[in-house]
Scaffold this motif. Sequence first.
Motif, PDB file in Angstrom:
ATOM      1  N   PHE A   6      42.115  41.551  43.758  1.00  0.00           N
ATOM      2  CA  PHE A   6      43.461  41.754  43.779  1.00  0.00           C
ATOM      3  C   PHE A   6      43.912  43.059  44.402  1.00  0.00           C
ATOM      4  O   PHE A   6      43.280  44.053  44.502  1.00  0.00           O
ATOM      5  N   VAL A   7      45.079  42.564  45.634  1.00  0.00           N
ATOM      6  CA  VAL A   7      45.885  43.583  46.116  1.00  0.00           C
ATOM      7  C   VAL A   7      47.000  43.988  45.283  1.00  0.00           C
ATOM      8  O   VAL A   7      47.571  43.667  45.296  1.00  0.00           O
ATOM      9  N   ILE A   8      47.412  45.676  45.082  1.00  0.00           N
ATOM     10  CA  ILE A   8      48.368  45.989  44.521  1.00  0.00           C
ATOM     11  C   ILE A   8      49.330  45.639  45.509  1.00  0.00           C
ATOM     12  O   ILE A   8      49.155  47.338  45.968  1.00  0.00           O
ATOM     13  N   SER A  52      43.823  55.388  34.980  1.00  0.00           N
ATOM     14  CA  SER A  52      42.607  56.868  35.835  1.00  0.00           C
ATOM     15  C   SER A  52      42.012  56.275  36.540  1.00  0.00           C
ATOM     16  O   SER A  52      41.535  57.009  37.800  1.00  0.00           O
ATOM     17  N   LEU A  53      42.031  54.687  37.200  1.00  0.00           N
ATOM     18  CA  LEU A  53      41.857  54.228  38.534  1.00  0.00           C
ATOM     19  C   LEU A  53      42.105  54.854  39.910  1.00  0.00           C
ATOM     20  O   LEU A  53      42.316  54.594  40.953  1.00  0.00           O
ATOM     21  N   GLY A  54      43.991  54.948  39.706  1.00  0.00           N
ATOM     22  CA  GLY A  54      44.836  55.817  40.320  1.00  0.00           C
ATOM     23  C   GLY A  54      45.079  54.275  41.262  1.00  0.00           C
ATOM     24  O   GLY A  54      44.926  54.943  42.747  1.00  0.00           O
ATOM     25  N   LEU A  55      45.557  53.473  41.028  1.00  0.00           N
ATOM     26  CA  LEU A  55      45.500  52.336  42.104  1.00  0.00           C
ATOM     27  C   LEU A  55      47.024  52.326  42.529  1.00  0.00           C
ATOM     28  O   LEU A  55      48.392  52.094  41.783  1.00  0.00           O
ATOM     29  N   SER A  56      47.269  52.857  43.788  1.00  0.00           N
ATOM     30  CA  SER A  56      48.352  53.310  44.678  1.00  0.00           C
ATOM     31  C   SER A  56      48.603  51.386  45.578  1.00  0.00           C
ATOM     32  O   SER A  56      48.060  50.830  45.761  1.00  0.00           O
ATOM     33  N   ALA A  57      49.337  51.858  45.894  1.00  0.00           N
ATOM     34  CA  ALA A  57      50.232  50.383  46.472  1.00  0.00           C
ATOM     35  C   ALA A  57      49.195  50.535  47.830  1.00  0.00           C
ATOM     36  O   ALA A  57      48.113  51.202  48.207  1.00  0.00           O
ATOM     37  N   SER A  60      42.930  48.345  46.416  1.00  0.00           N
ATOM     38  CA  SER A  60      41.943  47.041  45.693  1.00  0.00           C
ATOM     39  C   SER A  60      41.506  47.196  44.971  1.00  0.00           C
ATOM     40  O   SER A  60      40.612  48.142  44.474  1.00  0.00           O
ATOM     41  N   VAL A  61      41.984  46.124  43.659  1.00  0.00           N
ATOM     42  CA  VAL A  61      41.260  45.993  42.935  1.00  0.00           C
ATOM     43  C   VAL A  61      40.019  44.728  42.777  1.00  0.00           C
ATOM     44  O   VAL A  61      41.000  43.886  42.879  1.00  0.00           O
ATOM     45  N   GLN A  62      38.877  44.579  41.874  1.00  0.00           N
ATOM     46  CA  GLN A  62      38.291  44.055  41.734  1.00  0.00           C
ATOM     47  C   GLN A  62      38.506  43.183  39.572  1.00  0.00           C
ATOM     48  O   GLN A  62      38.610  44.577  39.062  1.00  0.00           O
TER      49      GLN A  62
END
Length: 89
Positions: A6-8, A52-57, A60-62
Amino acid sequence: MIVREFVINNKSGLHARPATLWVQTASQFQSSIRLSKANREVDGKSLLGILSLGLSAGSSVQVTVDGPDEVAASSELAKLIAELAEKGE
């Protein structure tokens, strides 16, 4: 087991409010949900883990979903990511 990338795309990433929505959605399912970014893996039902993953705009996350309702869980989480991007949250 279903593995998706996924892309945030929402402008603020997965900060507290969107991450809370993610956890609420993920917690409705029996399947195990794991998020991975940069060799770090967390429980997809843990708010602190996700934050904690720091998923900013643009991040990409699996996402790995494994269990009896994995298809439904994967579908609902993909729908949530799309809705967050549409709302611009």
